[in-house]
Design a protein around this motif. Sequence first.
Motif, PDB file in Angstrom:
ATOM      1  N   GLY A 117       0.782  -1.223   0.000  1.00  0.00           N
ATOM      2  CA  GLY A 117       0.000   0.000   0.000  1.00  0.00           C
ATOM      3  C   GLY A 117       0.812   1.269   0.000  1.00  0.00           C
ATOM      4  O   GLY A 117       0.248   2.362   0.103  1.00  0.00           O
ATOM      5  N   THR A 118       2.141   1.174  -0.117  1.00  0.00           N
ATOM      6  CA  THR A 118       2.982   2.369  -0.088  1.00  0.00           C
ATOM      7  C   THR A 118       3.291   2.898  -1.485  1.00  0.00           C
ATOM      8  O   THR A 118       4.059   3.851  -1.624  1.00  0.00           O
ATOM      9  CB  THR A 118       4.300   2.080   0.651  1.00  0.00           C
ATOM     10  N   GLY A 119       2.722   2.289  -2.527  1.00  0.00           N
ATOM     11  CA  GLY A 119       2.873   2.806  -3.887  1.00  0.00           C
ATOM     12  C   GLY A 119       4.180   2.441  -4.562  1.00  0.00           C
ATOM     13  O   GLY A 119       4.545   3.052  -5.576  1.00  0.00           O
ATOM     14  N   LYS A 120       4.905   1.448  -4.051  1.00  0.00           N
ATOM     15  CA  LYS A 120       6.213   1.085  -4.609  1.00  0.00           C
ATOM     16  C   LYS A 120       6.088   0.668  -6.080  1.00  0.00           C
ATOM     17  O   LYS A 120       6.777   1.198  -6.958  1.00  0.00           O
ATOM     18  CB  LYS A 120       6.838  -0.059  -3.796  1.00  0.00           C
ATOM     19  N   THR A 121       5.214  -0.287  -6.340  1.00  0.00           N
ATOM     20  CA  THR A 121       5.073  -0.806  -7.702  1.00  0.00           C
ATOM     21  C   THR A 121       4.371   0.198  -8.601  1.00  0.00           C
ATOM     22  O   THR A 121       4.776   0.409  -9.753  1.00  0.00           O
ATOM     23  CB  THR A 121       4.282  -2.130  -7.675  1.00  0.00           C
ATOM     24  N   TYR A 173      -0.289 -14.438 -10.825  1.00  0.00           N
ATOM     25  CA  TYR A 173       0.872 -13.898 -10.134  1.00  0.00           C
ATOM     26  C   TYR A 173       1.309 -12.556 -10.720  1.00  0.00           C
ATOM     27  O   TYR A 173       1.996 -11.786 -10.067  1.00  0.00           O
ATOM     28  CB  TYR A 173       2.032 -14.905 -10.202  1.00  0.00           C
ATOM     29  N   LEU A 174       0.936 -12.292 -11.956  1.00  0.00           N
ATOM     30  CA  LEU A 174       1.351 -11.069 -12.623  1.00  0.00           C
ATOM     31  C   LEU A 174       0.234 -10.031 -12.690  1.00  0.00           C
ATOM     32  O   LEU A 174       0.428  -8.939 -13.200  1.00  0.00           O
ATOM     33  CB  LEU A 174       1.839 -11.385 -14.038  1.00  0.00           C
ATOM     34  N   ARG A 175      -0.943 -10.386 -12.205  1.00  0.00           N
ATOM     35  CA  ARG A 175      -2.103  -9.499 -12.327  1.00  0.00           C
ATOM     36  C   ARG A 175      -1.859  -8.101 -11.750  1.00  0.00           C
ATOM     37  O   ARG A 175      -2.251  -7.110 -12.368  1.00  0.00           O
ATOM     38  CB  ARG A 175      -3.312 -10.164 -11.654  1.00  0.00           C
ATOM     39  N   PRO A 176      -1.188  -7.947 -10.582  1.00  0.00           N
ATOM     40  CA  PRO A 176      -0.957  -6.578 -10.089  1.00  0.00           C
ATOM     41  C   PRO A 176      -0.165  -5.718 -11.073  1.00  0.00           C
ATOM     42  O   PRO A 176      -0.401  -4.521 -11.186  1.00  0.00           O
ATOM     43  CB  PRO A 176      -0.175  -6.808  -8.785  1.00  0.00           C
ATOM     44  N   LEU A 177       0.774  -6.330 -11.785  1.00  0.00           N
ATOM     45  CA  LEU A 177       1.555  -5.573 -12.761  1.00  0.00           C
ATOM     46  C   LEU A 177       0.692  -5.185 -13.954  1.00  0.00           C
ATOM     47  O   LEU A 177       0.775  -4.067 -14.469  1.00  0.00           O
ATOM     48  CB  LEU A 177       2.759  -6.393 -13.217  1.00  0.00           C
ATOM     49  N   PHE A 178      -0.156  -6.109 -14.402  1.00  0.00           N
ATOM     50  CA  PHE A 178      -1.073  -5.795 -15.498  1.00  0.00           C
ATOM     51  C   PHE A 178      -2.020  -4.663 -15.091  1.00  0.00           C
ATOM     52  O   PHE A 178      -2.298  -3.756 -15.885  1.00  0.00           O
ATOM     53  CB  PHE A 178      -1.888  -7.034 -15.884  1.00  0.00           C
ATOM     54  N   ASP A 179      -2.520  -4.719 -13.860  1.00  0.00           N
ATOM     55  CA  ASP A 179      -3.448  -3.679 -13.405  1.00  0.00           C
ATOM     56  C   ASP A 179      -2.775  -2.316 -13.410  1.00  0.00           C
ATOM     57  O   ASP A 179      -3.375  -1.312 -13.829  1.00  0.00           O
ATOM     58  CB  ASP A 179      -3.949  -4.016 -11.992  1.00  0.00           C
ATOM     59  N   ALA A 180      -1.528  -2.254 -12.934  1.00  0.00           N
ATOM     60  CA  ALA A 180      -0.815  -0.983 -12.931  1.00  0.00           C
ATOM     61  C   ALA A 180      -0.589  -0.470 -14.349  1.00  0.00           C
ATOM     62  O   ALA A 180      -0.733   0.724 -14.629  1.00  0.00           O
ATOM     63  CB  ALA A 180       0.528  -1.146 -12.207  1.00  0.00           C
ATOM     64  N   LEU A 181      -0.276  -1.389 -15.265  1.00  0.00           N
ATOM     65  CA  LEU A 181      -0.077  -0.997 -16.670  1.00  0.00           C
ATOM     66  C   LEU A 181      -1.345  -0.403 -17.260  1.00  0.00           C
ATOM     67  O   LEU A 181      -1.314   0.626 -17.946  1.00  0.00           O
ATOM     68  CB  LEU A 181       0.338  -2.216 -17.505  1.00  0.00           C
ATOM     69  N   HIS A 182      -2.467  -1.059 -17.009  1.00  0.00           N
ATOM     70  CA  HIS A 182      -3.729  -0.581 -17.579  1.00  0.00           C
ATOM     71  C   HIS A 182      -4.180   0.730 -16.946  1.00  0.00           C
ATOM     72  O   HIS A 182      -4.995   1.449 -17.535  1.00  0.00           O
ATOM     73  CB  HIS A 182      -4.812  -1.654 -17.438  1.00  0.00           C
TER      74      HIS A 182
END
Length: 682
Positions: A131-135, A181-190
Amino acid sequence: MRSRIELDNEIAAELAGSEDAVLRALEGHLDCKIYLRGNVLTLEGDDAAVEGAASVVRELSELIAQGHQIAPGTIEAVTSALDQHESPASILEDVVWRHRATKVAPKTVNQKRYVDSIRDNTITFGIGPAGTGKTFLAVALAAAALSRREVNRIILTRPAVEAGERLGFLPGDLMAKVDPYLRPLFDALHDMLEPERVSQHLEKGVIEVAPLAFMRGRAQPLSSGVLTPSGFRPIGTLRIGDLVIGSDGRPTPVIGVYPQGRKAVFRLRAQDGASTLCCAEHLWHVFTPEDRRRGKPGRVVETQQMIGRLRRMHQHRFELPILSAPAEFPAREVPIDPYALGLLLGDGCLTTKTTPTFSTADREPAMALEASLDRIELQPKSGVDYTLRHVDGHRGGVIVANPVTTALRELGLAGTKSYTKYVPEAYLHNSSAVRVALLQGLLDSDGGPVTQNGRTCRIQYTTCSERLRDDVAYLVRSLGGVAYARRRIALGRAPGLAGGRPVVHRHDAFVIDLRVPAGVAPFRLERKRDIYDRYGGGRPMRFIEAIEPAGEMETVCIQVAAADSLYVTDDYLVTHNTLNDSFIILDEAQNTSPEQMKMFLTRLGFNSRVVVTGDITQIDLPREQDSGLVVVSEILEDVEGIQFVRFGEEDVVRHKLVRRIVAAYTEHSQRAAPELRPRKRA
């Protein structure tokens, strides 16, 4: 104490927020009461509390006047910045990424330091709770760098610890298996880009999203050749510190060797017949027609991204780089002048049953041959034949050894015929000057320029020796050229004539079409040189013709220290394994092993940035397994160019309850017995 602050109507409305949400958030962060009547804000409480609240209100008013939208979360950023004697404007005005309605900016002092560190350092570690916004901030910075063309690609990866070796048992293709396992990265991309743009980037390889275990395997089979200063060596025998040849022809050290285990491999073949084996994830630097038209420096793609896309409208799509300069090999002493040896391999009789002879209708190469051979004179034998006679040898005199015959025996060429001739190894792996002179002798004897209407001049060489064909191609490629060979079958061809007598062809002929780079002069013979100079030799080009499955093999990948990370593999194909010009994000790094972390960091290429994020309180590895993120913070803490940014509960920008949860776990961890505290796993 009571303090009244008069505000502009617009600022007062923004400060209240929808349904007074901002005002309530402000009151929750301040130790005094707040009343807003019209455009007048009243603060009541202790002197210190009122003075602090007035500072916050003034900062918020300035931000609103500058055009910032104030939300409940902004209050927290402002108060946190003031508590740490930082300017709230310097944090909130640093917009990392703006796209349509999306605006990404740091909200805490630590987030600002994190953003600045990513901009200023090659490698940044962001360590802290969820929740600290790192990714999210890292992906935003990656999207911004890609849009400004500071990098050519974005690589997002995280270890799929839960999947482990069981990925193969999950349904679907690879992407379906690893998607959870990669969904958080996809969400950030979108959140940063439109879905269509993300899909296009993923298809073209501009964005790569993969588990860490799959990202690492840019590999070749152990038997694949890699060019070294002493010739080709199997890649499986290379060790750190060994020298290999880079794309500029110069030696460069190997700085990493990474066994990859058994993998499916493919044979990549160029249209000139050159080929090598590599895995599906192996990287290639290529040029497309669009790159050439727009003057771009090319792109890096994986082998699997080119399969099925090798042609467009009958045009080759992917052009491979060629040596930008001749490969540098150590200079060696040779018994015969290289130009003279080239002439003899072309038009000389080397059987040594009699004194060596040379045949040519041109006086110029005969004179050059005589001048380049010590104590040898060319004695005319017939109209086109010459005997290579020792100057001290004559009938009735002292028997002296012919130096050409002696040298031919030393080189292993004595007794060879037209269909068994070859280039000795001492000449193939020698200085570029020796190799150029040898090639000139070969082309002045059995080669020549071929003119074409409306096109540049190509060079053609013909021989009956299959081994000599391969050696000539090797010579040309080692100088930065390309060579195409074809076979002319002897069977069925009409016999030629020699002295008016028919000569039946008994051996196939091999025709080599070749092009050499601008810095290499292929001819010394004046008439051939004039034609070549008049029409120009064009630019050597090598395109990918086919990529075909070749089974499974044990594989390894290497990293070299060359600035472009390129090295030379089989048939002088130029390839590489390192991630250049990339923005690389490793998420959930607490679940990497020390070996994985070292592998990942040492794959760093030139003009690349790396962001590693993780939470060492949420390690999912087995208890006996150390965490690479913990170990690396101890090893690299003081290394220049690497920065560690540590987040705390005050940096959580999600729901307030998340902050309370993090705080509770931190407090519990501090009270826990040593054996229950987070283990040093890496």
